[in-house]
Design a protein around this motif. Structure first.
Motif, PDB file in Angstrom:
ATOM      1  N   LYS A   1      38.509  42.771  38.904  1.00 47.47           N
ATOM      2  CA  LYS A   1      38.351  42.018  39.935  1.00 47.47           C
ATOM      3  C   LYS A   1      39.663  41.480  40.915  1.00 47.47           C
ATOM      4  O   LYS A   1      39.637  41.217  41.632  1.00 47.47           O
ATOM      5  CB  LYS A   1      38.080  40.664  39.939  1.00 47.47           C
ATOM      6  CG  LYS A   1      35.832  41.276  39.587  1.00 47.47           C
ATOM      7  CD  LYS A   1      35.457  40.351  38.812  1.00 47.47           C
ATOM      8  CE  LYS A   1      34.146  40.351  38.379  1.00 47.47           C
ATOM      9  NZ  LYS A   1      33.117  39.144  37.702  1.00 47.47           N
ATOM     10  N   LEU A   2      40.462  41.540  39.738  1.00 47.69           N
ATOM     11  CA  LEU A   2      41.790  41.163  39.930  1.00 47.69           C
ATOM     12  C   LEU A   2      42.252  42.169  41.301  1.00 47.69           C
ATOM     13  O   LEU A   2      43.697  42.158  42.010  1.00 47.69           O
ATOM     14  CB  LEU A   2      43.007  40.840  38.798  1.00 47.69           C
ATOM     15  CG  LEU A   2      42.737  39.592  38.705  1.00 47.69           C
ATOM     16  CD1 LEU A   2      43.629  39.551  37.627  1.00 47.69           C
ATOM     17  CD2 LEU A   2      42.512  38.709  39.577  1.00 47.69           C
TER      18      LEU A   2
ATOM     19  N   ASP B   1      44.891  42.617  44.839  1.00 48.41           N
ATOM     20  CA  ASP B   1      46.476  43.710  45.194  1.00 48.41           C
ATOM     21  C   ASP B   1      47.138  43.099  44.179  1.00 48.41           C
ATOM     22  O   ASP B   1      48.111  43.147  44.345  1.00 48.41           O
ATOM     23  CB  ASP B   1      47.423  43.267  46.510  1.00 48.41           C
ATOM     24  CG  ASP B   1      48.280  44.653  46.826  1.00 48.41           C
ATOM     25  OD1 ASP B   1      47.674  45.625  46.110  1.00 48.41           O
ATOM     26  OD2 ASP B   1      49.133  43.700  47.341  1.00 48.41           O
ATOM     27  N   ILE B   2      46.532  42.554  43.022  1.00 45.13           N
ATOM     28  CA  ILE B   2      47.506  42.129  41.672  1.00 45.13           C
ATOM     29  C   ILE B   2      46.923  43.948  40.735  1.00 45.13           C
ATOM     30  O   ILE B   2      45.661  44.010  40.834  1.00 45.13           O
ATOM     31  CB  ILE B   2      47.081  41.652  41.234  1.00 45.13           C
ATOM     32  CG1 ILE B   2      47.176  40.253  41.453  1.00 45.13           C
ATOM     33  CG2 ILE B   2      48.054  41.445  39.058  1.00 45.13           C
ATOM     34  CD1 ILE B   2      46.879  39.242  41.413  1.00 45.13           C
TER      35      ILE B   2
END
Length: 145
Positions: free
Chosen positions: A137-138, A142-143
């Motif tokens: 989900k991260l 943009d991780i």
């Protein structure tokens, strides 16, 4: 930056040792408050000031914003380390986080978290199983790892 996890006991007077690796970054005076997930959030004064400024921008007319800031700031207290590297956790914060005997002190980037060991163990067990789903989900933020 704070990172790592350490197990410590809280004594009968409500004092807990802050790991030596955290002390320099925290400073001798810092702020502790109610955190999310029934733990305590501990901030160096510089981080607290930044967070305070951000929370001041929340719209007063939104009930969620009022409730969050009320809960967060009303529990906040300025704390000091003693000569042995301990901090006295006020009763209202010990009760909120259910700090009784065994505790976990965690480094979480710009803050330190203090958990009861029992609460941390339950949270960790539940979250470890969902870690891959959470990481997926991260990507929306943009991780990437």
């Amino acid at each position: 930056m704070f990172m790592g996890e350490y197990q410590h006991s809280i004594d009968e007077k409500g004092r807990i040792i802050i790991p030596s690796k955290f002390r320099d970054s925290l400073g001798t005076t810092f702020v502790a408050t109610r955190g999310l997930d029934n733990c305590l959030f501990v901030y160096p004064l510089t981080e607290w000031s930044v967070l305070e400024q951000k929370l001041k921008t929340l719209p007063l007319m939104k009930s969620d914003a009022r409730a969050f800031t009320r809960f967060f700031f009303s529990g906040a207290t300025e704390c000091e380390l003693d000569k042995q590297g301990r901090v006295n956790i006020p009763v209202h914060l010990r009760e909120y986080a259910k700090l009784d005997k065994e505790c976990m002190v965690l480094g979480v980037s710009g803050r330190v978290e203090i958990w009861s060991k029992q609460t941390w163990d339950g949270y960790y067990e539940q979250s470890a199983e969902a870690f891959n789903d959470i990481a997926e989900k991260l990507v929306d933020f943009d991780i990437n790892f």
